[in-house]
Motif scaffolding. Sequence first.
Motif, mmCIF file in Angstrom:
data_model
loop_
_atom_site.group_PDB
_atom_site.id
_atom_site.type_symbol
_atom_site.label_atom_id
_atom_site.label_comp_id
_atom_site.label_asym_id
_atom_site.label_seq_id
_atom_site.Cartn_x
_atom_site.Cartn_y
_atom_site.Cartn_z
ATOM 1 N N MET A 190 89.569 28.410 52.181
ATOM 2 C CA MET A 190 90.885 28.953 51.773
ATOM 3 C C MET A 190 91.734 28.214 53.074
ATOM 4 S SD MET A 190 90.087 32.643 50.821
ATOM 5 C CE MET A 190 91.714 33.025 50.181
ATOM 6 N N GLY A 191 93.029 28.103 52.622
ATOM 7 C CA GLY A 191 94.193 27.461 53.575
ATOM 8 C C GLY A 191 95.478 27.587 52.980
ATOM 9 N N LYS A 192 96.652 27.789 53.612
ATOM 10 C CA LYS A 192 97.831 27.815 53.384
ATOM 11 C C LYS A 192 98.488 26.665 52.951
ATOM 12 C CE LYS A 192 98.610 31.839 56.593
ATOM 13 N NZ LYS A 192 99.237 32.586 57.576
ATOM 14 N N ASN A 193 98.078 25.738 53.318
ATOM 15 C CA ASN A 193 98.519 24.273 52.733
ATOM 16 C C ASN A 193 97.478 23.352 52.778
ATOM 17 O OD1 ASN A 193 97.964 23.030 55.638
ATOM 18 N ND2 ASN A 193 99.792 24.612 56.128
ATOM 19 N N VAL A 194 97.610 22.222 52.285
ATOM 20 C CA VAL A 194 96.625 21.116 52.127
ATOM 21 C C VAL A 194 95.604 20.606 53.292
ATOM 22 C CG1 VAL A 194 97.473 20.239 49.970
ATOM 23 C CG2 VAL A 194 98.185 19.175 52.132
ATOM 24 N N VAL A 195 96.647 20.839 54.552
ATOM 25 C CA VAL A 195 96.009 20.302 55.766
ATOM 26 C C VAL A 195 94.969 21.325 56.261
ATOM 27 C CG1 VAL A 195 96.456 19.922 58.093
ATOM 28 C CG2 VAL A 195 98.105 18.973 56.551
ATOM 29 N N GLU A 196 95.320 22.792 56.019
ATOM 30 C CA GLU A 196 94.595 23.752 56.462
ATOM 31 C C GLU A 196 93.226 23.628 55.599
ATOM 32 O OE1 GLU A 196 95.964 27.641 56.624
ATOM 33 O OE2 GLU A 196 97.562 27.134 58.072
ATOM 34 N N VAL A 197 93.254 23.363 54.224
ATOM 35 C CA VAL A 197 92.113 23.268 53.403
ATOM 36 C C VAL A 197 91.312 21.953 53.600
ATOM 37 C CG1 VAL A 197 91.545 22.818 50.940
ATOM 38 C CG2 VAL A 197 93.300 24.717 51.481
ATOM 39 N N GLU A 198 91.983 21.140 54.034
ATOM 40 C CA GLU A 198 91.104 19.847 54.604
ATOM 41 C C GLU A 198 90.364 19.926 55.775
ATOM 42 O OE1 GLU A 198 91.895 15.352 56.501
ATOM 43 O OE2 GLU A 198 93.232 16.192 55.447
ATOM 44 N N GLN A 199 90.919 20.804 56.731
ATOM 45 C CA GLN A 199 90.281 20.992 57.914
ATOM 46 C C GLN A 199 89.148 22.172 57.681
ATOM 47 O OE1 GLN A 199 90.641 19.528 60.747
ATOM 48 N NE2 GLN A 199 92.116 18.273 59.648
ATOM 49 N N LYS A 200 89.420 22.950 56.821
ATOM 50 C CA LYS A 200 88.321 23.968 56.448
ATOM 51 C C LYS A 200 87.146 23.322 55.651
ATOM 52 C CE LYS A 200 86.559 28.092 56.470
ATOM 53 N NZ LYS A 200 87.002 29.418 55.635
ATOM 54 N N LEU A 201 87.373 22.638 54.817
ATOM 55 C CA LEU A 201 86.332 21.550 54.127
ATOM 56 C C LEU A 201 85.436 20.904 54.961
ATOM 57 C CD1 LEU A 201 88.425 20.942 50.775
ATOM 58 C CD2 LEU A 201 86.436 22.161 50.971
ATOM 59 N N LEU A 202 86.216 20.044 55.945
ATOM 60 C CA LEU A 202 85.695 19.446 56.947
ATOM 61 C C LEU A 202 84.640 20.316 57.763
ATOM 62 C CD1 LEU A 202 88.449 17.015 58.020
ATOM 63 C CD2 LEU A 202 86.290 16.240 56.759
ATOM 64 N N LYS A 203 84.935 21.540 58.051
ATOM 65 C CA LYS A 203 84.088 22.353 58.738
ATOM 66 C C LYS A 203 82.845 23.094 57.937
ATOM 67 C CE LYS A 203 84.562 26.837 61.587
ATOM 68 N NZ LYS A 203 85.492 27.821 61.964
ATOM 69 N N VAL A 204 83.209 23.474 56.838
ATOM 70 C CA VAL A 204 82.217 24.131 56.211
ATOM 71 C C VAL A 204 81.268 23.280 55.306
ATOM 72 C CG1 VAL A 204 83.643 26.197 56.184
ATOM 73 C CG2 VAL A 204 83.552 24.717 54.249
ATOM 74 N N VAL A 205 81.710 22.186 54.958
ATOM 75 C CA VAL A 205 80.901 21.368 53.994
ATOM 76 C C VAL A 205 79.758 20.382 54.637
ATOM 77 C CG1 VAL A 205 80.672 19.352 52.271
ATOM 78 C CG2 VAL A 205 82.615 21.068 52.343
ATOM 79 N N PRO A 206 78.444 20.807 54.386
ATOM 80 C CA PRO A 206 77.404 20.124 55.307
ATOM 81 C C PRO A 206 77.352 18.386 55.051
ATOM 82 C CG PRO A 206 76.587 21.813 53.934
ATOM 83 C CD PRO A 206 77.898 21.629 53.651
ATOM 84 N N LYS A 207 76.961 17.659 56.023
ATOM 85 C CA LYS A 207 77.336 16.214 56.203
ATOM 86 C C LYS A 207 76.714 15.558 54.992
ATOM 87 C CE LYS A 207 76.036 12.432 59.088
ATOM 88 N NZ LYS A 207 75.368 11.846 60.411
ATOM 89 N N GLU A 208 75.803 15.971 54.390
ATOM 90 C CA GLU A 208 75.168 15.392 53.130
ATOM 91 C C GLU A 208 76.138 15.460 51.949
ATOM 92 O OE1 GLU A 208 71.877 17.480 51.151
ATOM 93 O OE2 GLU A 208 72.089 18.968 52.750
ATOM 94 N N PHE A 209 77.027 16.219 51.907
ATOM 95 C CA PHE A 209 77.699 16.258 50.964
ATOM 96 C C PHE A 209 79.108 15.729 51.059
ATOM 97 C CE2 PHE A 209 74.788 19.679 50.728
ATOM 98 C CZ PHE A 209 74.223 19.799 49.038
ATOM 99 N N LYS A 210 79.713 15.520 52.274
ATOM 100 C CA LYS A 210 81.089 15.139 52.563
ATOM 101 C C LYS A 210 81.430 13.981 51.782
ATOM 102 C CE LYS A 210 82.294 17.288 56.970
ATOM 103 N NZ LYS A 210 80.991 17.875 57.675
ATOM 104 N N VAL A 211 80.609 12.681 51.842
ATOM 105 C CA VAL A 211 81.430 11.710 51.026
ATOM 106 C C VAL A 211 81.680 12.057 49.526
ATOM 107 C CG1 VAL A 211 80.855 9.345 50.236
ATOM 108 C CG2 VAL A 211 79.966 9.985 52.727
#
Length: 213
Positions: A152-173
């Motif tokens: 969750m995030g208030k804007n696309v940048v916040e969502v991006e940062q949260k995704l980068l934090k919670v998505v494990p490395k093997e799934f990031k690409v």
Amino acid sequence: MNAQKRLEILTRFRNNNPKPETELNFSSPFELLVAVTLSAQATDVSVNKATDKLFPVANTAQAIFDLGVDGLKEYIKTIGLYNNKAINVVKACEILLKEHQGQVPENREALEALPGVGRKTANVVLNTAFGWPTIAVDTHIDRVSNRTKFAMGKNVVEVEQKLLKVVPKEFKVDVHHWLILHGRYTCIARKPRCGSCIIEDLCEYKDKVYPDE
């Protein structure tokens, strides 16, 4: 949403679509850069219709620069905001020729210095053309991430940062493609297709919609 639930969601996406791809037609980093630039506030379908005619004629920085703004417009005039996009693409080609030997740089700062290229476009190019674990957040990904409570995030940048934090490395690409396709075809804006959703039981959206409702 807890980490175990996120892991299960990502695992299901991967099992359902092991090698997700963009729906934009391209055969080189340059073609991808042009296609993504043209896709702003336009559908991939409309972009593909234009580039399917453009790229056989001009698919390098030099060739599109030689076409010029007016020449490029003839190929992309069916796409929204085509006037500004033509100007930006030709200017970007000029910079690529002068500063990067006509090649698309594998560098975020250099990409974002190109006219018409913002953070989202740079992320798409770095991810899809070069395999970087970047996550480009558009309206689809923003909606899915917030609606499911995956990130969750208030804007696309916040969502991006949260995704980068919670998505494990093997799934990031691949997570960018999974989320955008899910938002485009299942978790659509007005009436999500919860009844045919492969993560419906894991999603934390409170107002799920089913066919018989």
